[in-house]
Design a protein around this motif. Structure first.
Motif, short mmCIF file in Angstrom:
data_model
loop_
_atom_site.label_atom_id
_atom_site.label_comp_id
_atom_site.label_asym_id
_atom_site.label_seq_id
_atom_site.Cartn_x
_atom_site.Cartn_y
_atom_site.Cartn_z
N ASP A 1 44.86 -19.57 16.99
CA ASP A 1 43.76 -19.97 16.09
C ASP A 1 42.56 -19.04 16.19
O ASP A 1 41.55 -19.24 15.51
CB ASP A 1 43.33 -21.41 16.38
N ASN A 2 42.66 -17.99 17.05
CA ASN A 2 41.56 -17.02 17.11
C ASN A 2 42.13 -15.64 17.47
O ASN A 2 43.26 -15.52 17.95
CB ASN A 2 40.50 -17.45 18.14
N ASP A 3 41.31 -14.63 17.21
CA ASP A 3 41.71 -13.25 17.52
C ASP A 3 40.58 -12.55 18.26
O ASP A 3 40.21 -11.42 17.96
CB ASP A 3 42.05 -12.51 16.21
N ASN A 4 40.04 -13.25 19.25
CA ASN A 4 38.89 -12.71 19.99
C ASN A 4 39.24 -11.46 20.79
O ASN A 4 38.37 -10.61 21.05
CB ASN A 4 38.33 -13.78 20.94
N ASP A 5 40.50 -11.34 21.21
CA ASP A 5 40.90 -10.17 22.01
C ASP A 5 41.44 -9.03 21.16
O ASP A 5 41.85 -7.98 21.67
CB ASP A 5 41.94 -10.56 23.06
N GLY A 6 41.49 -9.23 19.83
CA GLY A 6 41.93 -8.17 18.92
C GLY A 6 43.43 -7.92 18.91
O GLY A 6 43.88 -6.91 18.37
N LYS A 7 44.20 -8.86 19.48
CA LYS A 7 45.66 -8.68 19.52
C LYS A 7 46.37 -9.31 18.33
O LYS A 7 47.59 -9.26 18.23
CB LYS A 7 46.22 -9.24 20.83
N GLY A 8 45.62 -9.93 17.44
CA GLY A 8 46.19 -10.51 16.24
C GLY A 8 46.65 -11.94 16.44
O GLY A 8 46.89 -12.38 17.56
N TYR A 9 46.76 -12.66 15.34
CA TYR A 9 47.19 -14.06 15.40
C TYR A 9 48.68 -14.17 15.70
O TYR A 9 49.13 -15.11 16.33
CB TYR A 9 46.87 -14.77 14.08
N LEU A 10 49.44 -13.15 15.26
CA LEU A 10 50.89 -13.13 15.50
C LEU A 10 51.23 -12.32 16.74
O LEU A 10 52.25 -12.55 17.38
CB LEU A 10 51.60 -12.55 14.27
N GLY A 11 50.37 -11.34 17.06
CA GLY A 11 50.61 -10.52 18.25
C GLY A 11 51.57 -9.38 18.03
O GLY A 11 52.38 -9.05 18.91
N VAL A 12 51.49 -8.76 16.84
CA VAL A 12 52.40 -7.66 16.54
C VAL A 12 51.63 -6.48 15.94
O VAL A 12 50.50 -6.63 15.48
CB VAL A 12 53.50 -8.09 15.53
#
Length: 382
Positions: free
Chosen positions: A207-218
């Motif tokens: 529900d967040n992308d604070n670390d910049g890794k994306g919501y899906l992580g790809v």
């Protein structure tokens, strides 16, 4: 098994490119009256050998790291009939640069084949013939998946091609990024293609992308291809020329980073030293040895298929050509430069002098190989 496959494919490509390089030397030597004593695949100890009808000893050796050609009288000072040293300056030039030419031609042939089947667009201004070019975009694929990410937990793998996400067709990487942002915090269906089979999975997005890794992580990627017909040979040669120019530019930037980085380490300013360390790091990351090459070839074969593998083979072949042109002792360019320099200054290049120059160059080259190999291993662990 997969690791073994990667090693075998990587070694096979490297050995093939080195062997055709040495074959270029052998053919040029025979055509210019120099006796070829041995042509070997791999390096000793010898596993098998046979004397061919033309008098050349053909050997297969235990160390699968390339190949070699042994000429009669390889020293510049040798003067017997059939010796390399007895050949004229122009004949020696042709013999030394024949391997470079073979590798360059091999790259051009591979890129010509890709120009027909689908040549990846690498440069913004990549050469093409406007009236004979078709642009094609391959499906969006997953180039990288963050460990323990939503995609990882859903069973997605690197190389999967995304068809639809939350009911939306995905035709470019930006579309996937936008679709995941619109569905953040939700569980949605993703349709993907793996090895030619369409499959589906349910992914629970963050529900967040604070670390910049994306919501899906790809990290999504998409290969743009150009296809040609009658102009394919022209495109192949022209793009090989573009790669050659860019390779020389890259080498120039590498040397610049090394010089600037090493010089800055002598500075008393901490900020200058830190910047120098970054430039040295950038130089190290831009260099790869056999292990690094194999590490690139394997995922290319697994994830992107034959197109990417053929492209990488062409680039490696071209890199071998460029490196062997440089005036580095122990390489073809270094041997030619040494011969030309002694001839220009009218100095006698004795066997002892030549051996000493090449020995120093070889030791420096081996030291570089050790450093690069260490860096390759470090990158693999990272």
């Amino acid at each position: 098994m997969e690791l073994l496959f990667g090693i075998v494919v990587g070694l096979a490509i490297l050995v093939f490119l080195v062997v055709i390089h040495e074959l270029g030397h052998a053919i040029a030597a025979k055509r210019n009256g120099v006796v070829v004593e041995e042509f070997g695949i791999g390096f000793p100890p010898k596993a098998w050998g046979k004397k061919l009808k033309n008098g050349v000893l053909f050997t297969v050796n235990w160390l699968p790291l390339g190949g070699f050609v042994k000429l009669q009288g390889e020293h510049d000072s040798a003067r017997k009939k059939g010796d390399y040293g007895a050949a004229t300056f122009w004949q020696k030039t042709k013999i030394l640069l024949a391997g470079v030419a073979i590798n360059w031609i091999a790259a051009a042939i591979l890129l010509t084949i890709l120009a027909v089947t689908g040549l990846p667009k690498v440069f913004p201004n990549q050469f093409s013939v406007a009236g004979d070019t078709t642009n094609v975009r391959e499906p969006v694929r997953l180039a990288y998946i963050e460990k323990d990410s939503a995609a990882d937990k859903a069973g997605l793998k690197e190389g999967d091609k995304i068809v639809r996400f939350a009911g939306r067709s995905i035709d470019q990487p930006l579309a996937l990024s936008q679709a995941t942002a619109d569905s953040k915090g939700k569980s949605v269906e993703i349709i993907y293609n793996r090895d030619g089979n369409e499959q589906s999975a349910t992914v629970s997005l963050r529900d967040n992308d604070n670390d910049g890794k994306g919501y899906l992580g790809v990290t999504p990627a998409q290969m743009e291809l150009t296809r040609s017909t009658w102009s394919a040979p022209i495109v192949g040669v022209a793009v090989t020329g573009q790669f050659t120019i860019e390779t020389f530019k890259g080498l120039g930037a590498l040397v610049g980073n090394l010089v600037t980085g090493l010089t800055s380490q002598l500075s008393g300013d901490k900020a200058v030293r830190e910047q120098g360390s970054k430039e040295l790091g950038a130089a190290g990351d831009s260099v790869a040895g056999p292990i690094g090459i194999i590490g690139v070839i394997f995922p290319a074969a697994q994830q992107s298929g034959p197109t990417q593998l053929v492209l990488l083979t062409a680039i490696i072949s071209l890199t071998l050509a460029v490196m062997n042109v440089l005036p580095i002792p122990a390489l073809d360019g270094g041997r030619w430069f040494t011969m030309a320099a002694f001839r220009l200054f009218k100095k006698k290049l004795t066997k002892e002098r030549e051996e000493n120059i090449q020995a120093v160059g070889f030791l420096a080259l081996m030291a570089l190989v050790v450093v690069v190999t260490f860096a390759d291993v470090s990158k693999l662990f990272r």
